[in-house]
Motif scaffolding. Sequence first.
Motif, mmCIF file in Angstrom:
data_model
loop_
_atom_site.group_PDB
_atom_site.id
_atom_site.type_symbol
_atom_site.label_atom_id
_atom_site.label_comp_id
_atom_site.label_asym_id
_atom_site.label_seq_id
_atom_site.Cartn_x
_atom_site.Cartn_y
_atom_site.Cartn_z
ATOM 1 N N GLU A 498 0.826 -1.210 0.000
ATOM 2 C CA GLU A 498 0.000 0.000 0.000
ATOM 3 C C GLU A 498 0.859 1.258 0.000
ATOM 4 O O GLU A 498 0.537 2.242 -0.670
ATOM 5 C CB GLU A 498 -0.919 -0.014 1.220
ATOM 6 N N GLN A 499 1.970 1.214 0.771
ATOM 7 C CA GLN A 499 2.869 2.359 0.765
ATOM 8 C C GLN A 499 3.477 2.563 -0.622
ATOM 9 O O GLN A 499 3.623 3.703 -1.088
ATOM 10 C CB GLN A 499 3.980 2.169 1.794
ATOM 11 N N ILE A 504 3.779 5.504 -5.558
ATOM 12 C CA ILE A 504 3.669 5.554 -7.016
ATOM 13 C C ILE A 504 2.676 6.615 -7.441
ATOM 14 O O ILE A 504 2.898 7.361 -8.402
ATOM 15 C CB ILE A 504 3.263 4.160 -7.560
ATOM 16 N N ARG A 505 1.555 6.700 -6.703
ATOM 17 C CA ARG A 505 0.555 7.700 -7.036
ATOM 18 C C ARG A 505 1.124 9.111 -6.871
ATOM 19 O O ARG A 505 0.948 9.978 -7.740
ATOM 20 C CB ARG A 505 -0.670 7.514 -6.148
ATOM 21 N N ARG A 506 1.831 9.325 -5.753
ATOM 22 C CA ARG A 506 2.409 10.648 -5.541
ATOM 23 C C ARG A 506 3.525 10.926 -6.545
ATOM 24 O O ARG A 506 3.652 12.041 -7.058
ATOM 25 C CB ARG A 506 2.966 10.741 -4.122
ATOM 26 N N GLU A 507 4.332 9.886 -6.821
ATOM 27 C CA GLU A 507 5.412 10.071 -7.778
ATOM 28 C C GLU A 507 4.862 10.383 -9.157
ATOM 29 O O GLU A 507 5.421 11.201 -9.902
ATOM 30 C CB GLU A 507 6.271 8.802 -7.820
ATOM 31 N N SER A 508 3.738 9.762 -9.493
ATOM 32 C CA SER A 508 3.110 10.033 -10.786
ATOM 33 C C SER A 508 2.659 11.483 -10.878
ATOM 34 O O SER A 508 2.862 12.144 -11.901
ATOM 35 C CB SER A 508 1.933 9.082 -10.998
ATOM 36 N N GLN A 509 2.041 11.984 -9.805
ATOM 37 C CA GLN A 509 1.600 13.378 -9.806
ATOM 38 C C GLN A 509 2.798 14.325 -9.869
ATOM 39 O O GLN A 509 2.799 15.294 -10.637
ATOM 40 C CB GLN A 509 0.777 13.657 -8.562
ATOM 41 N N THR A 510 3.821 14.027 -9.058
ATOM 42 C CA THR A 510 5.009 14.878 -9.051
ATOM 43 C C THR A 510 5.702 14.861 -10.410
ATOM 44 O O THR A 510 6.134 15.897 -10.922
ATOM 45 C CB THR A 510 5.982 14.415 -7.956
ATOM 46 N N SER A 511 5.790 13.659 -10.997
ATOM 47 C CA SER A 511 6.426 13.541 -12.310
ATOM 48 C C SER A 511 5.646 14.294 -13.371
ATOM 49 O O SER A 511 6.232 14.958 -14.239
ATOM 50 C CB SER A 511 6.539 12.063 -12.690
#
Length: 883
Positions: A498-499, A504-511
């Motif tokens: 889950e972490q 991944i979700r946050r990294e996707s937004q940041t990317s």
Amino acid sequence: MKEMKSRPDPDQLLKHLAPEEMQRGKLKIFLGYAAGVGKTYAMLEAAHQRKEQGVDVAVGYIETHKRVETEELLEGLEVLPRKQVEYHNVALPELDVDAILNRRPTLVLVDEFAHTNAPGSRHPKRYQDVEEILDAGIDVYTTLNIQHLESLNDIVAQVTGVIVRETVPDRVIDEASEIEVIDLPPDELLTRLNEGKVYIPEQAARAIQKFFRKGNLTALREMSLRRAAERVDDQMRSYMQTRAISGPWAAAERLLVCISPSPLAEKLIRNTRRLADELGAEWFAVYVEVASKPENNPINRERIGRALQLAEELGAKSLTLAGQSIHEAVLDFARKNNITKVVIGKPLKPRWQELWSGSIVDQLVYASGDIDVYVISAEIEPRKVGVPADWQPHRPVGRYLLSAGLVALSTVLGLMVRGNLEPANLVMLYLAAVVISAIFLGRGPSLLASILGVLAFDFFLIPPYLTLAVSDTQYFITFIALFLVSLVISSLTARVREQAESSIRRESQTSALYNLGRDLTSATGLDDVSQIIISHIGQAFGREVAIFLPTNGHLHTVASSPDYQIGENELAVAAWAFEHDQPAGRGTDTLPAAPLRCQPLKTSKGTVGVLGIRPRDNNSFLTPEQRQTLSAFANQAALAIERASLVEQARQTELLQATEKLQTALLNSISHDLRTPLVAITGALTSLDEQAPSLNDENRRSLISTAREEAERLNRLVGNLLSMTRIESGAIKLHCEPGDIQDVIGTALDQLGNRISNHEIKVNVPDDFPLVPMDFTLMVQVIVNLLENAVKYSPEGSLIEACASLANEKARIEIADRGVGIPPEDLTRVFDKFYRVQRPESVSGTGLGLSISKGIVEAHHGDIHARIRDGGGTIVSVELPLS
């Protein structure tokens, strides 16, 4: 030392003066505690008083409920027409905001402030219609019952047993210019109710049984009077502070409320709002996302988003914090932002769970230090037997089947090696199945694998086989160890998974934000910036995108996704969002029925445009997290568009400066060329006038000839300027007819006259040369310019040749001279406007002849160029198409 007289706080003065500068309309609320106390009646009486004072009053919406005395008060007031909204083939009357804005009265009456508009209206709530009217500078009188106040919603439900669905945020009460309490003793209200003056008899009977009980009315009456008293107290404090009247001012309080996905979060927010009102304090609403326990449940995330949105509507600053633990993140934020009180809900978990996992309340209290901690209790609704309404199974269900399959595979492998390995070693097969399930299938399937693994291990691999009975009691320890280890591994592995998903979700937004910023940095033109924005936002949100920018005060579409056609209604939504600087359209409080969502593009200098996004699936809505990400995208897009606009302005400024320099050079050049023939003409005419008796015929003819030649020169100069203007403006019109090149050259030589008398001119045009489609007059001007240019830069007595030939289905005309020639680096630049080759000797001219010739030739779809002639001199070639 004399005591200095205290002075008003400048910040407080500016705070109170700001609303006056905005020229916003004033809102007066007639506040009551129940229907029938006389709010509408009092509002109409006040309207008549204002009308008698000469105020322009209009009725936007009044609900008389067929009360005779109320209908009589409508007489003498202008009633604006209502808007009919079609809903399920039924026309519903609603407030017509556009009619009010077009009529623009000084004061408008709008009844039932908390009313919910029919679907398809501009705003979901009537109070939002009123806010738009106030923003237009129109004063509003309206009515409101105390039970419709959002912060009192749960208290009203607790007192009356009725949940009020139509509510208004408390900020509209705070922003009202005046509140007038319409009070009526409960006994008199019940008498009016029984007499049928509030509802018809059948409705009145039901109302008395359910809502209009004396105890309920008394409690609501107290709430309305308390709220009005609080307002008066706020006004008194404001008055004393702005006038520096000393008083027992308390130190500024700042509150922070912690929320969770619990359904009781909204009640917690309302309680905090009331506490903030009592203390006159600023307040924050925060949700802490713990790194070790990210919230991936979409239902819980939506619930958190709604709670934070409610807090903002009630006047809080809402935000999401990240940290290793809730109490550490909350207290760290509280100390950095001078929070004096932390509000948290009473734990709903059983006591044994608190002993096992710890209590957040206890952790906050122990570590809070000087910060006060308020624990708000909440009544827990009885838990209903059955499946919860918001429960959803893991999907797809095939994950559980795969988990059971892994246990079955481990069992098969265990049966194959059962005779060669000890049972304790076979346990590893089931632990492997648990780990694989936790990594790839999720928490639920891994827990199922843990339970099935223990049962399968006992049933198939421990004697006696094919039964759950155990012959050796030591295996009980093995079973317990296997089950506990499986649970721990399952929990830890699922938590890591889950972490990882959250990361991944946050990294996707940041990317996505990084890629957008990187690509926007390299783009300069507005078209490039628009396409980059559309591409990145379309990929990030899976939606069609459009960008609207203002031009001459009107919004228009500058770019959109492929095949996305913008309709008039969508453009109207974008225009509203731009004019009011607020989001509008799908998923907002303004025009929510629109197919697209419009986000204003704001910078420090104002709103530069609007970003519109439309889902490809009509059932798709942005989550709160996506809305925050969209805001970040919109901020970057706004800055990039502003930067592109500034670059374009800088380019226009440079162009303007270059134009001014060019104009200066032109004026300097033309002033000299104009002055020379004018001086000659003036001198000749003056001589003829003043010395006429002493001049013989020869001198008189010489002066007249000089004046004529200089006048013709001046005429050619002005003609060149006019021709250049026509060419640049695109106003040149061709009248093409088949023409003879021999005639063109002959006519040009005749126009040059004595100017070529000192040169030998040789013309070579084949007798069978075909006719060429052209504008005869303009082509004569081209040949005149070329021959005149050759004469200027060739020594007297030199040969100038004009010849014609055919090449590649084109007619070629060449003017060749034996003059000083053109440097190789200037062969193309000589056709530029006002460009002249720098030479030691000065030759008069404006630098327009070759530029005009180029414009005329290109208008004929031809070509003109210059080259160096062998043996010295220049050849200028003109090529015209034969068809």
